[in-house]
Write a protein that holds these residues in place. Sequence first.
Motif, mmCIF file in Angstrom:
data_model
loop_
_atom_site.group_PDB
_atom_site.id
_atom_site.type_symbol
_atom_site.label_atom_id
_atom_site.label_comp_id
_atom_site.label_asym_id
_atom_site.label_seq_id
_atom_site.Cartn_x
_atom_site.Cartn_y
_atom_site.Cartn_z
ATOM 1 N N THR A 118 10.435 6.850 -12.749
ATOM 2 C CA THR A 118 9.759 5.695 -12.150
ATOM 3 C C THR A 118 9.010 4.897 -13.206
ATOM 4 O O THR A 118 9.101 3.667 -13.272
ATOM 5 C CB THR A 118 8.773 6.160 -11.058
ATOM 6 N N THR A 119 8.281 5.603 -14.064
ATOM 7 C CA THR A 119 7.510 4.941 -15.111
ATOM 8 C C THR A 119 8.413 4.251 -16.125
ATOM 9 O O THR A 119 8.141 3.125 -16.557
ATOM 10 C CB THR A 119 6.631 5.972 -15.852
ATOM 11 N N GLU A 158 10.987 12.903 -11.884
ATOM 12 C CA GLU A 158 11.063 11.707 -11.050
ATOM 13 C C GLU A 158 9.941 10.730 -11.382
ATOM 14 O O GLU A 158 10.138 9.509 -11.360
ATOM 15 C CB GLU A 158 11.024 12.117 -9.576
ATOM 16 N N THR A 179 11.348 2.959 -15.826
ATOM 17 C CA THR A 179 12.124 1.807 -15.353
ATOM 18 C C THR A 179 11.298 0.763 -14.613
ATOM 19 O O THR A 179 11.832 -0.256 -14.171
ATOM 20 C CB THR A 179 13.258 2.280 -14.426
ATOM 21 N N ALA A 180 9.997 0.993 -14.490
ATOM 22 C CA ALA A 180 9.148 0.033 -13.771
ATOM 23 C C ALA A 180 8.940 -1.235 -14.592
ATOM 24 O O ALA A 180 8.865 -1.200 -15.819
ATOM 25 C CB ALA A 180 7.801 0.680 -13.450
ATOM 26 N N THR A 212 19.575 9.338 -10.489
ATOM 27 C CA THR A 212 18.373 9.894 -11.105
ATOM 28 C C THR A 212 18.007 11.217 -10.444
ATOM 29 O O THR A 212 17.566 12.156 -11.117
ATOM 30 C CB THR A 212 17.202 8.906 -10.968
#
Length: 337
Positions: A69-70, A65, A72-73, A31
Amino acid sequence: MKTLKFLGAAVLSLLMFAGCKGGGSGGPATTADFCTQYADAVCQIATACGITMTTCTAYQQSQCEALATTSTAAPSKRVFTPANTGDCISKLNAAYGASAPLITPAVQAGIDLACGYVFQGKGVVDTDTCTTQFDCAGATNGTVICDQAHHLCATSKTISGTSQCNDNGAVCATNSYCAANSSGISSCMPAGTSSPPSSCSATVPCDSNSFCANGSCMALLVAGTPCVASSECASGGFCDPYGGSATCDDGIRFAKGSQQCTCVASGLNCPTAPGSGGQSGGAAGSSGAAGNGAAGSAGAAGGAGAAGGAGAAGVSGSAGAAGGHAGTGGGAVSDNG
């Protein structure tokens, strides 16, 4: 409702460039590598905007980034998918690397779709649950959707006329939507019109030539007309919040010292116009691809929001609007579909 209506909105761009970090022909390996390419792609506008590459890439990388994060959370089922980065990077490169970048709603919609699939789930059609089309495995061209009536991954099937639309993946043709008829059977119904004016609501959309205002369908607004959301604008639909009051426009341009430049290249001085759907940082992304799904969402609105906090490709901040999926109306790459 089941209407398939892709917005003409705009979000942001990433790009493949010489000297980018590893990954080979399969795309960036991590990523972090992807976000480096993302930032460099969007920041092709930095020099023309009079902003240093360091400032721009630092901001855009942080936006990318945050998007990763959002996306795949938990409880999301999406994962970073290197094989899907190429199309996203290429589209960003073409958009932001142009001699005179113009991010139109159509350009942004293409970026939103391609970049949304950089984080794709493995949901099986007609088997696995989903909240967005990006939770689903398979084709990355938008033909695999998340049916909002059944909450299942599905292959989109366009339904014409007044046929039934209760099957998983059924999507009513343009200017129609899915609703229960007088016999209680889900069927495609004609969308409202502005001439003569029809009633509209959250569940009864207007057709592609109009928008819903105060319960009635109104004709789409021409360029230069004050607007609240991109779904109100004709010619592709983009409610441009930059430079003062929001007005209908054809897309986002970048000029040294402009608000577009300071916002997209550094996250500063971003507009907060009503209906932008975004936060800080974007150029104009398209908000929700379409609102697919059996009886699914109206999709009509989508809107082009404007300043998206998420960024490129409907991601965070970049050049797209953030709010919804990413884009003009809403944020980065819309996930409602």
